[in-house]
Design an enzyme around this catalytic site. Structure first.
Site, short mmCIF file in Angstrom:
data_model
loop_
_atom_site.label_atom_id
_atom_site.label_comp_id
_atom_site.label_asym_id
_atom_site.label_seq_id
_atom_site.Cartn_x
_atom_site.Cartn_y
_atom_site.Cartn_z
N GLY A 14 0.77 -1.24 0.00
CA GLY A 14 0.00 0.00 0.00
C GLY A 14 0.80 1.29 0.00
O GLY A 14 0.33 2.32 0.49
N SER A 15 1.99 1.28 -0.62
CA SER A 15 2.75 2.53 -0.60
C SER A 15 2.14 3.58 -1.54
O SER A 15 2.17 4.78 -1.24
CB SER A 15 4.23 2.30 -0.93
OG SER A 15 4.41 1.99 -2.29
N ARG A 68 -15.84 -14.46 -10.16
CA ARG A 68 -15.22 -13.13 -10.06
C ARG A 68 -16.27 -12.03 -9.88
O ARG A 68 -16.07 -11.07 -9.16
CB ARG A 68 -14.41 -12.82 -11.33
CG ARG A 68 -13.07 -13.50 -11.34
CD ARG A 68 -12.29 -13.13 -12.58
NE ARG A 68 -11.08 -13.93 -12.63
CZ ARG A 68 -9.92 -13.58 -12.07
NH1 ARG A 68 -9.81 -12.43 -11.44
NH2 ARG A 68 -8.89 -14.37 -12.14
N MET A 93 -4.20 -6.95 -7.10
CA MET A 93 -3.71 -8.07 -7.91
C MET A 93 -4.82 -9.00 -8.43
O MET A 93 -4.61 -10.20 -8.60
CB MET A 93 -2.70 -8.89 -7.10
CG MET A 93 -1.48 -8.09 -6.66
SD MET A 93 -0.60 -7.33 -8.04
CE MET A 93 0.24 -8.77 -8.68
N LEU A 96 -10.07 -7.59 -13.28
CA LEU A 96 -11.46 -7.19 -13.12
C LEU A 96 -12.27 -7.58 -14.36
O LEU A 96 -11.76 -7.52 -15.48
CB LEU A 96 -11.54 -5.68 -12.88
CG LEU A 96 -10.88 -5.23 -11.57
CD1 LEU A 96 -10.68 -3.73 -11.55
CD2 LEU A 96 -11.72 -5.68 -10.36
N HIS A 112 0.79 1.42 -13.19
CA HIS A 112 1.55 0.26 -13.68
C HIS A 112 3.04 0.63 -13.67
O HIS A 112 3.42 1.70 -14.16
CB HIS A 112 1.09 -0.09 -15.10
CG HIS A 112 1.80 -1.29 -15.64
ND1 HIS A 112 1.53 -2.56 -15.20
CD2 HIS A 112 2.78 -1.41 -16.56
CE1 HIS A 112 2.31 -3.41 -15.83
NE2 HIS A 112 3.08 -2.74 -16.67
N ASP A 148 -3.82 -3.56 -18.54
CA ASP A 148 -2.76 -2.56 -18.72
C ASP A 148 -2.83 -1.87 -20.09
O ASP A 148 -1.80 -1.64 -20.73
CB ASP A 148 -1.37 -3.22 -18.55
CG ASP A 148 -1.18 -3.81 -17.16
OD1 ASP A 148 -1.81 -3.31 -16.21
OD2 ASP A 148 -0.42 -4.79 -17.03
N GLU A 177 6.26 6.66 -8.99
CA GLU A 177 4.85 6.28 -8.87
C GLU A 177 4.17 7.16 -7.83
O GLU A 177 3.04 7.63 -8.02
CB GLU A 177 4.72 4.81 -8.46
CG GLU A 177 5.23 3.84 -9.51
CD GLU A 177 4.99 2.39 -9.11
OE1 GLU A 177 3.98 2.10 -8.44
OE2 GLU A 177 5.82 1.53 -9.47
#
Ligand code: GRF
Length: 218
Positions: A14-15, A68, A93, A96, A112, A148, A177
């Site tokens: 969670g950075s 899912r 991770m 979807l 990404h 992506d 990021e």
């Protein structure tokens, strides 16, 4: 203008989530982090979010087996319950389904760790080194059903050194990021990002200076 209510979806440390929380607490930031959801109950980021006073839920995808959409419906219910406007994937991770992506069309962002469209998928830093690229970086993009692949909102680049390992390169990219995700979210929350012919057009941006390909504020 009311601040956009943002949910951050995580699976691990969670950075990036932390960078978004920090940015959202600065003056005049147009979004607030209203909810954190992790599909991994053990994700370190959940504790970080709670410490920051943000509602943080674990929705364990394993409870839904192979279904899912059932997992996503459980997330969707929480997103609605918290009146969420925008969703940021940050090290989330799970792939979807088109159902979920469709519901959040234009309001679902991902970060990404590569300069898309290069190095989609996992292990981007090791693959960048193996390919011998001299520049690597990170991308924030809108999410579309194909992994992506959505319209690019912001990118930033770092040089690749001959002495780099996947770890040293990852660390350098991660710092970027943490800069570009808050910036990209800000632009989206302000309504400055339009998608035209599958590409993002950013209102009021001017050409970036140097190699840091981050849209500049005007
Ligand atoms: C980041 O490198 C992000 O780009 C990728 O997964 C990693 C998550 O790291 N999608 P963190 O959980 O935000 O620290």
């Amino acid at each position: 203008m009311a601040r956009k209510r943002v949910a951050v979806l995580i699976s691990g440390r969670g950075s990036n989530m932390r960078a978004l929380i920090k940015a959202a607490r600065t003056k005049n930031y147009p979004a607030s982090i209203a909810l954190v959801i992790s599909n991994e109950p053990a994700a370190e980021g959940l504790a970080l979010a709670r410490k920051a006073g943000i509602p943080a839920l674990a929705i364990d995808h394993r409870r839904y087996g192979k279904d899912r959409e059932a997992f996503e419906r459980a997330m969707q219910a929480e997103l609605e319950r918290h009146a969420i406007d925008l969703v940021c994937l940050a090290g989330f991770m799970r792939l979807l389904t088109p159902w979920f992506v469709g519901r959040w069309h234009g309001r679902l962002l991902n970060i990404h760790p590569a300069l898309l469209p290069s190095f989609k998928g996992l292990d981007t830093h090791a693959r960048a080194l193996a390919a011998g690229v001299k520049i690597h970086g990170a991308t924030v993009h809108f999410v579309v059903p194909e992994m992506d692949s959505g319209p690019i909102i912001a990118q930033a680049a770092v040089p690749v050194y001959e002495t780099d390992t996947a770890e040293t390169l990852a660390a350098r990219v991660l710092k970027l990021e943490h800069r570009i995700y808050p910036l990209a979210l800000k632009l989206v929350a302000l309504g400055r990002v339009r998608v035209v012919d599958g590409r993002c057009v950013i209102a009021g941006s001017r050409p970036p200076k140097g190699a840091l390909m981050v849209p500049q504020q005007s």
